[in-house]
Design an enzyme around this catalytic site. Sequence first.
Site, PDB file in Angstrom:
ATOM      1  N   ARG A  43      39.161  18.105  27.922  1.00  0.00           N
ATOM      2  CA  ARG A  43      40.195  18.851  27.908  1.00  0.00           C
ATOM      3  C   ARG A  43      40.027  20.144  28.766  1.00  0.00           C
ATOM      4  O   ARG A  43      40.886  20.862  28.803  1.00  0.00           O
ATOM      5  CB  ARG A  43      39.834  19.443  26.272  1.00  0.00           C
TER       6      ARG A  43
ATOM      7  N   ARG B 127      32.079  24.454  18.996  1.00  0.00           N
ATOM      8  CA  ARG B 127      32.701  24.363  20.142  1.00  0.00           C
ATOM      9  C   ARG B 127      32.413  25.699  20.887  1.00  0.00           C
ATOM     10  O   ARG B 127      31.521  25.634  22.119  1.00  0.00           O
ATOM     11  CB  ARG B 127      34.270  24.275  20.176  1.00  0.00           C
TER      12      ARG B 127
ATOM     13  N   HIS C 125      36.480  24.218  14.377  1.00  0.00           N
ATOM     14  CA  HIS C 125      37.119  25.382  14.805  1.00  0.00           C
ATOM     15  C   HIS C 125      37.319  26.453  13.792  1.00  0.00           C
ATOM     16  O   HIS C 125      37.433  26.008  12.602  1.00  0.00           O
ATOM     17  CB  HIS C 125      38.483  25.212  15.326  1.00  0.00           C
TER      18      HIS C 125
ATOM     19  N   CYS D  20      47.013  25.184  15.311  1.00  0.00           N
ATOM     20  CA  CYS D  20      46.468  24.432  16.476  1.00  0.00           C
ATOM     21  C   CYS D  20      47.595  24.307  17.465  1.00  0.00           C
ATOM     22  O   CYS D  20      47.499  24.269  18.618  1.00  0.00           O
ATOM     23  CB  CYS D  20      45.921  22.932  16.281  1.00  0.00           C
TER      24      CYS D  20
END
Length: 299
Positions: A121, A167, A196, A292
């Site tokens: 990503r 993350r 997340h 998201c």
Amino acid sequence: MGCTGLRARAAQVAREEPSLPRIARDLRTPRTARPRRYLMCPPAHFKVTYSINPWMDPAKPVDLPLALAQWEDLRDRYRSFGHTVELLEPRPDLPDMVFAANGATVIDGRVLGARFAHPERAAEAEAHLDWFRAHGFTTVHEPSHINEGEGDFAVTASYLLAGRGFRSSPLSHDEAQEFFGRPVIGLDLVDPRYYHLDTALCVLDDAADEIMYYPPAFSPGSRAVLSRLFPDALIAEEPDAAALGLNAVSDGHHVLLPQAAAGLFEPLRARGFEPVAMDLGELLKGGGSVKCCTQELRS
């Protein structure tokens, strides 16, 4: 009636309405939606060919036309409520760009870019920064430390809540505090399903420090911090959290959330919110839902 009688009557009233959350009895003013500006990216190239979270399984094919239709329903719902939706151009080599919330955090027109944890990503960060610079944002910071935008940053009236553990780097918290000049509250995530912060916590009213969250997603110390800072928070149960029901977006009145998180609807209504059920089942295959797909551009 004497003091003893008054106390007895108060106790009786309390017994007669135990199901009402205290916050619903205390807040008498109606909820008001504030116009929002969002950045979204169509899932034109969405697919699951790798796995970087427990929700992703390359063996499960994605129905791309259905994913696009579900995404368009979300976009159109925002617009029907009077919100502005800006569009980020998708890139064929970046199938997760649909999860636009991860690309930056914007507060008071200041843009803190993202730095992704996984190489799959990484290039999304540059695509987001290019968009901001091309659309009149002049204070744009390219971060030194890993953060995945609003995936791990949540804005309340008083704080910038910041997730870590899977993350985003803890070092990104100091960087964000210095850039935004807001107190950052670090929260440790401990369940890989909630990788997340925006999968385990949702800001319901960013003008009044009102949130909902799923306590088992957090470490004991972080749960204690959340309980202290947000004593009237709506607490989600496991089935609703597991449906990514906390990956939701609130405009202060409407709360758009996955339709499978049905256990949250009545508690939200009891607090004066209007839950809006959304079906983003195809995008859930990538580990994301309403929030998201939605980055807020706060001016």
